[in-house]
Design a protein around this motif. Structure first.
Motif, short mmCIF file in Angstrom:
data_model
loop_
_atom_site.label_atom_id
_atom_site.label_comp_id
_atom_site.label_asym_id
_atom_site.label_seq_id
_atom_site.Cartn_x
_atom_site.Cartn_y
_atom_site.Cartn_z
N ILE A 137 0.83 -1.20 0.00
CA ILE A 137 0.00 0.00 0.00
C ILE A 137 0.87 1.26 0.00
N PHE A 138 2.03 1.22 0.65
CA PHE A 138 2.93 2.37 0.59
C PHE A 138 3.55 2.50 -0.80
N ASP A 139 3.84 1.38 -1.47
CA ASP A 139 4.30 1.45 -2.86
C ASP A 139 3.23 2.12 -3.73
N TYR A 140 2.00 1.69 -3.54
CA TYR A 140 0.88 2.20 -4.33
C TYR A 140 0.74 3.71 -4.15
N LEU A 141 0.77 4.16 -2.91
CA LEU A 141 0.62 5.58 -2.63
C LEU A 141 1.84 6.38 -3.09
N ALA A 142 3.03 5.81 -2.96
CA ALA A 142 4.24 6.52 -3.37
C ALA A 142 4.26 6.77 -4.87
N ARG A 143 3.78 5.81 -5.65
CA ARG A 143 3.77 5.99 -7.11
C ARG A 143 2.83 7.10 -7.53
N ARG A 144 1.86 7.43 -6.68
CA ARG A 144 0.84 8.41 -7.04
C ARG A 144 0.93 9.70 -6.24
N ALA A 145 1.93 9.83 -5.37
CA ALA A 145 2.03 11.00 -4.49
C ALA A 145 2.11 12.27 -5.32
N LEU A 146 1.26 13.22 -4.98
CA LEU A 146 1.11 14.45 -5.75
C LEU A 146 1.87 15.59 -5.07
N ASP A 147 2.82 16.19 -5.80
CA ASP A 147 3.64 17.26 -5.24
C ASP A 147 2.77 18.37 -4.65
N GLY A 148 3.15 18.81 -3.47
CA GLY A 148 2.44 19.90 -2.82
C GLY A 148 1.45 19.44 -1.78
N ILE A 149 0.82 18.27 -2.00
CA ILE A 149 -0.17 17.78 -1.03
C ILE A 149 0.20 16.43 -0.43
N GLU A 150 1.15 15.71 -1.04
CA GLU A 150 1.55 14.40 -0.55
C GLU A 150 3.06 14.24 -0.65
N GLU A 151 3.61 13.41 0.23
CA GLU A 151 5.00 12.99 0.07
C GLU A 151 5.19 11.67 0.81
N VAL A 152 6.14 10.88 0.32
CA VAL A 152 6.54 9.64 0.98
C VAL A 152 8.05 9.73 1.18
N THR A 153 8.46 9.65 2.44
CA THR A 153 9.88 9.78 2.77
C THR A 153 10.39 8.49 3.40
N GLY A 154 11.71 8.30 3.37
CA GLY A 154 12.32 7.15 4.01
C GLY A 154 12.52 5.99 3.06
N GLU A 155 13.18 4.96 3.56
CA GLU A 155 13.48 3.76 2.79
C GLU A 155 12.35 2.74 2.95
N PRO A 156 12.14 1.88 1.93
CA PRO A 156 11.11 0.85 2.05
C PRO A 156 11.23 0.05 3.35
N GLY A 157 10.10 -0.11 3.99
CA GLY A 157 10.06 -0.75 5.29
C GLY A 157 10.01 0.23 6.44
#
Length: 505
Positions: free
Chosen positions: A230-250
């Motif tokens: 689910i984090f992979d799914y959200l990271a592929r679609r993260a929209l600049d300005g309103i979303e971000e995914v930080t850190g290494e997998p896991g």
């Protein structure tokens, strides 16, 4: 499920049924979750209830050991499309607190008396009692995770007066608010897991935060949870300005901005799972948005799902069995904002990368800037009303796509298309397909993610499969098939089998 089966679940402390029902013990006057670690009571002393609110309404108080108000919500409410299921989703979103029982009934298209009668007959509690249970849990979260004055907590949780707040807390927890604050669970204890919600669960207390304005929650789930997917799914679609995914997998953290009924917020959710929960931190401008914010984050991460039921049904099909075994606990992501997702679906019909680029330009041009940026989070996604009248130039969209976007925004603004938590899914689907440029795939995608329908199949099934037997969990089958087929690099267009339509799948 018979009462004998429920008692066997209690005897075996089966956590699979936490949130599906509650049991109360007449000799102690308390109610519990099925997995309560206390000594199993005798059968003749046990009464079963479909919701925490029903147990409270019968005079039972919450067990301090198992925290029955802190369980995942029942997956049944997402699967059901009838008035009871729709009402439970709306109550979880805080509609009764904001609009009253009359507002809930108006959204459902029934009279207040009809709604009261149907909920009481099936759940043992009416909408006001269900909302009251949710307010009580929200209050417990605030008492045990913040240093706010008790009077402020009473109004932030949605109570009309401090006296009403005090009486409710004493009735449900058999403690004064001050004593309940002093009785906060120790860090790491299982009883500190989550929600707001009397049976619809949302979020619960974690270790009290040392950062002013930050509410740490533990968002409970049942069974295995495929966090990486689910984090992979959200990271592929993260929209600049309103979303971000930080850190290494896991060890990633998903962050995004929230537009809420009374204010704004930022949600942070960690990928690393606890003992049945995800750690979450909410930054809210208005504390009264806590229950709504937590419930919307739960929907995004599909935390009320029943992976046991999904795995049993889908795993019985030889075409899906290897996929289910490979990714136990795969979820069907929802959304924190159905109207935002609808706009993004139109923007993403050329593929994920193009959708992100169009979306970033849309946010920069028409989004509402945050009073104070937080890292790369700078804006709220623009509401449909803003887009309906905006020029929509400079986004890189073809004129035909711009026309579709404007038609959708206009329909959402006029409420010709309604995508709230309790909308009639069939009616919403018909309204979407009536719009120019919205086809079956887009409507199905929005039904799956924006409306939380667990039974939507997108794309062609394997040639040797019978998708009819996957019901009512075909949305999960869709995600299993997508996960198995996802071999394109991040940023490459994702295509599906419909040659006339593409979407951010």
């Amino acid at each position: 499920m018979s009462e004998d089966s429920r008692y066997e679940a209690v005897r075996s402390r089966d956590a699979r049924f936490d949130g599906a029902f509650f049991f109360a013990v007449s000799t102690t006057g308390i109610y519990c979750r099925p997995s309560c670690p206390a000594t199993t009571p005798r059968r003749r002393n046990v009464t079963f209830f479909p919701t925490a609110a029903a147990a409270q309404g019968s005079g039972f108080r919450a067990c301090r050991r198992c925290r029955p108000d802190a369980v995942p919500g029942s997956a049944e409410w997402n699967a059901r499309a009838d008035v009871v299921g729709r009402a439970m989703r709306l109550i979880g979103d805080g509609v009764v607190d904001r609009e009253g029982v009359a507002g809930l009934a108006d959204r459902l298209g029934y009279s207040a008396r009809q709604v009261q009668r149907q909920l009481t007959a099936e759940l043992g509690a009416g909408p006001a009692a269900l909302a009251r249970a949710q307010r009580a849990h929200t209050a417990r979260v605030l008492l045990q995770t913040t240093g706010l004055p008790i009077a402020e907590i009473a109004f932030a949780a949605g109570f009309a007066s401090v006296r009403q707040f005090n009486d409710t807390i004493k009735e449900i927890y058999a403690l004064t608010p001050s004593a309940l604050r002093d009785a906060r669970p120790s860090p790491g204890s299982r009883s500190s897991t989550s929600p707001p919600g009397g049976g619809t669960s949302s979020g619960g207390p974690a270790v009290p935060s040392g950062t002013p304005g930050v509410l740490p929650l533990r968002l409970a789930y049942r069974g295995p949870y495929a966090a990486r997917q689910i984090f992979d799914y959200l990271a592929r679609r993260a929209l600049d300005g309103i979303e971000e995914v930080t850190g290494e997998p896991g060890r990633r953290t998903y962050r995004r901005t929230l537009r809420l009924p009374a204010g704004t917020g930022i949600a942070e959710v960690d990928e690393a799972t606890g003992d049945g929960w995800l750690d979450c931190r909410l930054h809210l401008t208005e504390l009264r948005d806590l229950a709504t914010a937590a419930q919307r984050v739960r929907r995004l991460f599909d935390l009320d799902a029943d992976p046991y039921a999904v795995g049993e049904r889908l795993g019985a099909d030889p075409a899906l069995a290897p996929l289910v075994a490979r990714r136990p606990g795969l979820r069907s992501p929802g959304t924190v904002d159905p109207e935002e997702l609808a706009v993004r679906a139109v923007l993403g019909r050329s593929g994920t990368a193009a959708g992100r680029a169009h979306g970033a330009r849309l946010v920069a041009a028409h989004g509402e800037p945050l009073p104070r940026p937080s890292g790369t989070l700078t804006h709220l996604f623009p509401p449909a009303a803003e887009l309906a009248d905006a020029p929509l130039t400079g986004l890189g969209l073809a004129p035909s796509r711009t026309a579709v976007l404007r038609a959708l925004a206009t329909a959402l603004t006029a409420r010709d298309v309604v995508l709230d938590a309790g909308t009639d899914r069939d009616r919403a689907g018909r309204a979407l397909r009536a719009l120019p440029g919205i086809g079956p795939w887009t409507a199905g995608y929005l039904r799956m993610r924006a409306l939380g329908d667990p039974d939507v199949l997108l794309g062609a099934p394997p040639p040797d499969a019978d998708p009819a037997v996957w019901s009512p969990w075909r949305s999960y089958a869709t995600h299993y098939l997508w996960a198995a087929a996802h071999a394109v690099p991040t940023g490459a267009p994702e295509r599906h089998r419909n040659p006339t339509e593409r979407i951010d799948a």
